[in-house]
Motif scaffolding. Sequence first.
Motif, PDB file in Angstrom:
ATOM      1  N   CYS A  20       0.857  -1.197   0.000  1.00  0.00           N
ATOM      2  CA  CYS A  20       0.000   0.000   0.000  1.00  0.00           C
ATOM      3  C   CYS A  20       0.884   1.235   0.000  1.00  0.00           C
ATOM      4  O   CYS A  20       1.840   1.333   0.774  1.00  0.00           O
ATOM      5  CB  CYS A  20      -0.915   0.000   1.229  1.00  0.00           C
ATOM      6  N   VAL A  73      -9.749  -1.337   7.786  1.00  0.00           N
ATOM      7  CA  VAL A  73      -9.748  -0.714   6.473  1.00  0.00           C
ATOM      8  C   VAL A  73     -10.635  -1.508   5.523  1.00  0.00           C
ATOM      9  O   VAL A  73     -11.174  -2.557   5.889  1.00  0.00           O
ATOM     10  CB  VAL A  73      -8.314  -0.638   5.916  1.00  0.00           C
ATOM     11  N   ALA A 102      -8.319  -0.005  -0.151  1.00  0.00           N
ATOM     12  CA  ALA A 102      -8.978   0.949  -1.046  1.00  0.00           C
ATOM     13  C   ALA A 102      -9.097   2.332  -0.431  1.00  0.00           C
ATOM     14  O   ALA A 102      -9.275   2.493   0.782  1.00  0.00           O
ATOM     15  CB  ALA A 102     -10.361   0.433  -1.433  1.00  0.00           C
ATOM     16  N   SER A 103      -9.020   3.348  -1.312  1.00  0.00           N
ATOM     17  CA  SER A 103      -9.288   4.736  -0.938  1.00  0.00           C
ATOM     18  C   SER A 103     -10.726   5.087  -1.335  1.00  0.00           C
ATOM     19  O   SER A 103     -11.403   4.329  -2.038  1.00  0.00           O
ATOM     20  CB  SER A 103      -8.314   5.673  -1.649  1.00  0.00           C
ATOM     21  N   HIS A 144      -7.767  10.607  -2.765  1.00  0.00           N
ATOM     22  CA  HIS A 144      -6.991   9.473  -3.266  1.00  0.00           C
ATOM     23  C   HIS A 144      -5.644   9.358  -2.553  1.00  0.00           C
ATOM     24  O   HIS A 144      -4.885   8.434  -2.794  1.00  0.00           O
ATOM     25  CB  HIS A 144      -6.771   9.633  -4.774  1.00  0.00           C
ATOM     26  N   ILE A 165      -6.117   6.036   2.424  1.00  0.00           N
ATOM     27  CA  ILE A 165      -7.129   4.992   2.317  1.00  0.00           C
ATOM     28  C   ILE A 165      -8.215   5.244   3.365  1.00  0.00           C
ATOM     29  O   ILE A 165      -8.085   6.092   4.246  1.00  0.00           O
ATOM     30  CB  ILE A 165      -6.494   3.593   2.484  1.00  0.00           C
TER      31      ILE A 165
END
Length: 875
Positions: free
Chosen positions: A91, A102, A132-133, A143, A146
């Motif tokens: 990440c 998350v 993921a963001s 962006h 996350i």
Amino acid sequence: MRVPLSWLGEVVSLPEDVTPEAVHADLVRVGFEEESIRRFDVTGPVVVGEVLSREPEEHSNGKTVNWCQVRVAPEGRTAADGGADVRGIVCGAHNFDAGDKVVVSLPGAVLPGGFEISARKTYGHVSDGMIASARELSLGEDHDGIIVLSRLGLDPAVGDDARALLGLSDTAVEINVTPDRGYAFSIRGVGREYAHATGATFSDPAQAVTPAMGSGFPVSIDDRAPIRGRAGATGFVTRVVRGIDPSRPTPAWMAARLQLAGIRSLSLEVDISNYVMLELGQPLHAYDLSKLTGGITVRRAAAGETLVTLDGQERELHAEDLVIADESGAIGLAGVMGGESTKADDGTVDVLIEAATFDPVSIARTARRHKLPSEASKRFERGVDPLVSRAAAQRMVDLLVDLAGGTADALGSDLVAPWESEEVRLPVARVNGLLGTDYSDAEIRGAIETIGCRIVADENDELRVAPPSWRSDLSRGADLVEEVARIVGYDRIPSVLPVAPAGRGLTRSQRLRRRVADVVTAAGLDEVQSYPFVSRAQLDAFGAGAEQSGPDVAEAAAGAAGAVRGAAPVEAVALANALDAQSPFLRRSLLPGLVVAAQRNVSRGLTDLALVELGLVFEPRADGAPIGTETVPPLAERPDDAVLAQLNASIPRQPRRIAGLLLGDAVAKQVGEPARAADWADALDAARTVAGAVSAELVVSQGSHRAFHPGRTAELAIRVGGAGADADGDAGGLVVVGVAGELLPELVAGHHLPGRAAAFELDLDRLIELAPRQPETAQLSTYPAATQDLTLVVADDVPAGDLLAVVVAGAGELLEAARIVDDYRGAGIEPGMKALTFALRFRAVDRTLTAEEASAAKLDGVSAAALAFAARLRD
């Protein structure tokens, strides 16, 4: 309007197995048009994960990434993709740490944009998934970091479905809202309509809020230039919330609903204002309280005043613009967009909330004047419920307190004008009379009350109805009739074919126009339609079309170049707001559009063309006054009869024309027959076909036209007469109705057309007007015909058609048919003369003609030609 189903379900009871298709069908039943179904483009395993470890690694490219161990399923259980419960994931974000929960997209998931997740080797590791963001899930624009669920106030179990947790499994139905139903630009309005369609229980979200009125903040409404006598603002509610935390993120459920509704998530304060607007239909605006100077005044813009709006543009304000101002000047365009100087930003902690009621016409004019449509103006210009502003302001206060950590302050204002419903009268019998239905009185009254109206009185079968505050569109009895039809059901309106009254039907002109269109297309021409806008160059090159005549043309006929450049400019109607700035004139001929259509087809490889167009042209006023100089009346009220008469008088005359263009081969090359190129004769034949369709006969003579070849132009006319026939047998005068021939080579080459181009144009309205209403039919004779040839010598400047017409008139009724068969100039004929040969056919209806009778009739024709043109028989 896009309506998330989970949100709709909060205001109306939805069935557990409801589908978006079923909701669409129910809303269509009450008059909405379905558009589409919106879903988040996220599929596959997207789960809640817990970061077990995060190890930063710096790589040679200068980028630092984190090698993470993430639990994606309860310990010892299989993950949603069938793999292990702990995954190694690379990440690049750094806003999380071990212990955070998350959102993890496992292999097999597909994110918006068709981005497929799979295990892949990167930065020296195999990354078995992706953390993921918000942007990667289409929940916002962030962006850089996350999604950390704990910061959103969420503490789900590891392995839970993150799609359901974040609202990514929600669906929205999109409907088209007509301009008269602005209340449906809200969940509140759509929920009420869904209840009307299905009988479901509706809970008004506005009534779930208990407003607390603020006071002490100075607000004044000073409208010195009302439009239509109506004040620009009738209500202005403000509330203050202090101590908000601008760094707090927007909750995922709110961001998901906004995204499905078509609004991007920007910041918590902005998202809350948009959320309340979508929920209740009341646009809101938030000011940074610390940036305001003194109180607020709602007024019209001052002369020369400017404003930098939230989009960063400086706008010069108009005297009719309604603005929000403080002591420093204008700080916002009322109902359209706020100003840059007082906007809430990342440093805002105290906000002033505005919930106002503005005049729809004023807001609509401002939005269009500045070309600045917005979600707020879209609602204001259609009418906002004047009684919902207090509830909307309180709703935003509550959300800022709950989600942004703010504290409600007693400071504010409460300017709301008293509202009274304007009663509408509706004779009960008028409903069935207009709709052709058999609704009962109980159904009619029930439907009116269902939509929120109150029946004030019911006297002599006439209802006095008070519409609700959110239905400003109900102002006439016909509006209520439409509502009854919607609520009782359009399926109850019978399908009955009306009986046409005797004597009605198409007019003569309409019948003949249709016949012309059928005949010319059956003859092989392809009908096209072109735009009516032309440039100055096209206007001057093609002139005024079928009626083009005069000294300009005569002088232009001397040469091809002069025909385009030497003629005087053509007058035409110019549009102030043309769709194309390069073509601001309305056409006076159909030929420019046909040439452009031919040019487009040639560029695509189609070189053999036969095009025809029937359409209107636009002629300037006969008095020479320019079109459009009349004073434009106010748009918000109906002009009186005198103004309407003045406007109607300014409309240009719009005669109907028909024109054709022939290019390339008229006959294609085939076995045993060479190709034949289309020429002026084909254009002339097409024009005769048009005339024949209305039972008219064209008289052809040499002519001139600025767009046509000087030596290959025919003037087309209709002979009119009757009582005006003279002693020599002339059937009357000629009225020019068109032109045919070959276009100027210069024009053809200038438009990159190959070879020669033949064309014709006729004034179709004039042609139909002059065509015989009851065409004569010749009596058929069973007796044999007598044929003879006639050769006359005349000066070579005598038109053959004129000579033929004189011979026919002189030969009398025994002559059945005549045509020219030869034009000789050469040996045996003196210079300046020509010999024209005609084939004549004589026949009587009651006897067999003798050779002497036929010869006598022929000689009568010769005598008439000798008298008219000094013609003599060839030896």
